[in-house]
Enzyme design. Sequence first.
Site, PDB file in Angstrom:
ATOM      1  N   CYS A 158       1.118  16.607  51.455  1.00  0.00           N
ATOM      2  CA  CYS A 158       1.654  17.973  51.518  1.00  0.00           C
ATOM      3  C   CYS A 158       1.916  18.516  50.116  1.00  0.00           C
ATOM      4  O   CYS A 158       1.859  19.733  49.894  1.00  0.00           O
ATOM      5  CB  CYS A 158       2.926  18.007  52.357  1.00  0.00           C
ATOM      6  SG  CYS A 158       4.142  16.756  51.917  1.00  0.00           S
ATOM      7  N   HIS A 582       9.194  16.504  52.692  1.00  0.00           N
ATOM      8  CA  HIS A 582       8.002  17.317  53.000  1.00  0.00           C
ATOM      9  C   HIS A 582       7.983  18.511  52.061  1.00  0.00           C
ATOM     10  O   HIS A 582       9.028  19.062  51.710  1.00  0.00           O
ATOM     11  CB  HIS A 582       8.043  17.776  54.457  1.00  0.00           C
ATOM     12  CG  HIS A 582       6.878  18.627  54.852  1.00  0.00           C
ATOM     13  ND1 HIS A 582       5.587  18.155  54.847  1.00  0.00           N
ATOM     14  CD2 HIS A 582       6.801  19.931  55.232  1.00  0.00           C
ATOM     15  CE1 HIS A 582       4.764  19.127  55.222  1.00  0.00           C
ATOM     16  NE2 HIS A 582       5.483  20.214  55.459  1.00  0.00           N
TER      17      HIS A 582
END
Length: 1004
Positions: A158, A582
């Site tokens: 990510c 994330h």
Amino acid sequence: MRTEQSENGENATNSQSEMLISQLREITGIQDPQILYRALNASQGDVGHAVGLLTTQPAEVQDPGETQKPGIPEEVWEGQKGIRKDELQTAIELSLQESHDAQEEERQFHRALEASAEENAARMKRKRCEAQSEMCSPADWIRQDDWPVGIRNVGNTCWFSAVIQSLFHLPVFRRLVLNYHLSERILEKCKSHSDKRNIAFMQELRCLFALMVGSTRRFVDPSAAVELLRDAFRTSEAQQDVSEFSHKLLDWLEDAFQLAANGNNPEDKQKNPMVQLFYGTFVTERKHEGKTLHNIEQFGQYPLQVNGFNNLDECLEGAMVEKEIESLHSDHIVTSGRERWFKKLPPVLTFELSRFEFNTQLGRPEKIHKKLEFPQIVYMDRYLHKNIDQTHERRGEVKKLKEQLALLQQKLECYKNYGSGPTKYPLADMLQFVLEFATTKPTSISPAEDLRPAASSPTPANHPVSEPASKDNRYSSSESQISSVSSCQRTPIYKPFTQCRHPLDCPPHPAPHSITEEELHFVKTCLQRWRTEVENDINELKASIDKLTQVLEGMYSDNSLCQVPYRLHAVLVHEGQASAGHYWAYIYDHGNKRWMKYNDISITESSWEELERDSFGGMTNASAYCLMYIDDRLPHLITGIDSLPPLLRRYVHEDNRWFQQELSEWEEQFCQTAAPQGESTASAEPPSTSSDNIQQTPVKPAPQSGPSPEELENGADSEPQPDPEEAFHEEYSRLYELSQEETTPQEDARLQHALVYFFQNKAPKRIIERTLLEQFTDRNLSFDERAISIMREARAKLRLIKPQDMDMDEYMQWHDDYRLFRTVFVYLLTGLEHYQHGKIREALIYLAHAYETNDGLLRNGEKRGVDKSLIALYRRKCLTALNERASRLFCSGEESKVEEGVAIMDEAVIPCLHLMSRDTALSLEDRDAMESIRSHWCCCLGQDMDDSLQVKLGEFLPRVLDGSADTVVLKDPPKVHVHQAHDLCSRLAAVMESIHNASIVIVK
């Protein structure tokens, strides 16, 4: 063998369980393995659910067999079962228990908040996983219109998606990557491993960018580029840090572009486009023995500390100025301060926010969740070295104002918290309370006598209320009584043991025993005057504080320090802790003036409010980690049209073809799985047809309109479907006949279909055949049996066309020309609609672009574009009208109007004149219009006007007269959508009628 497999399976399960247990222990802080195993089993292996169970329930799990009620002491519970206890003691215990319950409720509330945050994070993570796993159908992978393309997460990547998306959506950087090229001579010199790696990564990045520009996929796979980076980091499991990756990426790109520059000396490095775009310089100044020492350094991503600061400006101030350091020499009591100033700011200014710090006690890094605000536009003037004197002066003023502000706030605090004891109260309230006491009418009943009627209320027999023996005792009892009354007024539940009587029967407030009118008048006058004086002092202090605060906020906001604006382009967000989390990015869409959220393959429209909530920090475990600002004075950073090089265009076309084939294969599988269901349904409906007959009779595709009930009953007698070849021939004939019709602007058949355009311009037969077949492979056609059979036949024929049978560059060029033709028509239509509504400036930009693009098409054939006389006519009208307007504004002499007139000339009239002067086939009417405009401005030289106007006229007049003086680029028009052909023709007919009839006609 089976035993070994079983043991291996158990070992894998145990290792996975231990890993989950260690994660739960780290997240929740609970060390008892039995509790952790119990929560993990109850959540069926879901870590997020287990965290929720552990954070919302007590760590000590109660045995289900126990009957004791939570929150009630054992003695009280036994008393409820029949053990008789003292009622007053029970009441006291209940009262204490309520206080304990309130504290426990508050603790549970905070635990619930923490659990909610953990559950939200777990839910978002599950949604991200489900979003990728549930898209089992390739139809869900199709890109919608011009919506941005996502980047697939190929395993803890990510961070890659967040950084690449923020760079890709910088048009200037995107063009650099797409147009990157190395000559054969340079490639032969690249022998080192780092050079080969950089070139390989650059090629993968180019392919990735090309797909993000022209792919029909909803998201692309970055595996090839990621693998190169993972090899450099020598890990494929750990989640990489955004700053670490960004540094590595910029270093590789800088080295790759340095190869293209073909030089390693300092001058060549300064010409490196990566250095020019992302790198700046700052100067460090410090005083040593009375001398000022300078040191100039280069920077790429500027680090900023978060701890101790509330907003971005405070972070920059802290990074620019270091505290003074005492000299090491004992005989010199001189202090040495160090300051940093930006010498040269890059067009793209990136700030790294240091969100992590190392906890020496725990021996691990921890994330800083402190709130830090940042603006959409930051002015960098106060941090530039050229403004050092002005900034020093402002900082001195700020220091004095802050000292005054601190003194005023200290005085205000003395009024708000008054008293010499441990408990303090507002002085104005205290004076008011004394005034209320003094003005309360004295009562003839003593507080002790007032307690006697309370004996009628339930009171334990062995604890009677005894009368106090002295005045002191009586006063103490009165205070206790008032406190009890105040407590019972705050509690809505009536308690017979702890509450002496109903709140409505409470005794009167305390009052003086005796006071004369003269005493009351004197005390009342003094207290009222003092309270008024105190309130006036507080109001004056607040007004002074507000005034100083406004002066401080506006200290750097005057025009002299607002000349270097930087606009926020992208925000990289991290959610989670230091060890895991994330990443996603918020990127500003400059064309559509909106914020977009790029979260791997999910791309959604967002807002500044959502960005603040997720990026400022302090509320959840998500916060901004990297800020990317761009120089707002350089419009070329965010403007320009992307054109893929031929090699990349062919690569994208080939990938789209493979993607189309994937969709075709999936559709065929879908049709095959749906066919048996259709047969079983058909055999169930007709009662007279046996299953044997159904099996012997082949299933034939139905007509497009669908079979009638009679045809279903007749079964094999149904009418056979037309041959796909007939469908191809019918469509070919229809479009060819359409191409032979007369063409007018109001009825242009070329807008109906690309093949009409190809027929009229005599395109090669192979081009026409492939375009016709691709029309029938459109996945958006209806999925009845006839359409499916035609679609299969068309795809089969397309597969028979081999690459050597057709020049794909020529094929793409024909389709590009058709897209340009439709764009010209839309530009012409939009320009005429603006002209119709009096928006001459906007109309000229559209018409000028329409003429230039159309002129390029007409060089290849008269049917390739639109009749240029229509575009030239209204371009000429707009140019003349706009020049007259600019002249009126300029000659008015008012500063604002003069600036507007000059802006019209610089942005519209002069660029249009330059383009017209380079047209060798310019009409006589256009030449006359140009000469008229130039003569008009030359006549202005002989008029009486201010010196400032003469200077401005002298600046732009040479550009009006000589189109070859410099390069002037016409502003790009806003993007417009190409509508259906009927809609375009109807709108053009309406606007032409409106222009000729001098009345506005609108087509809805």
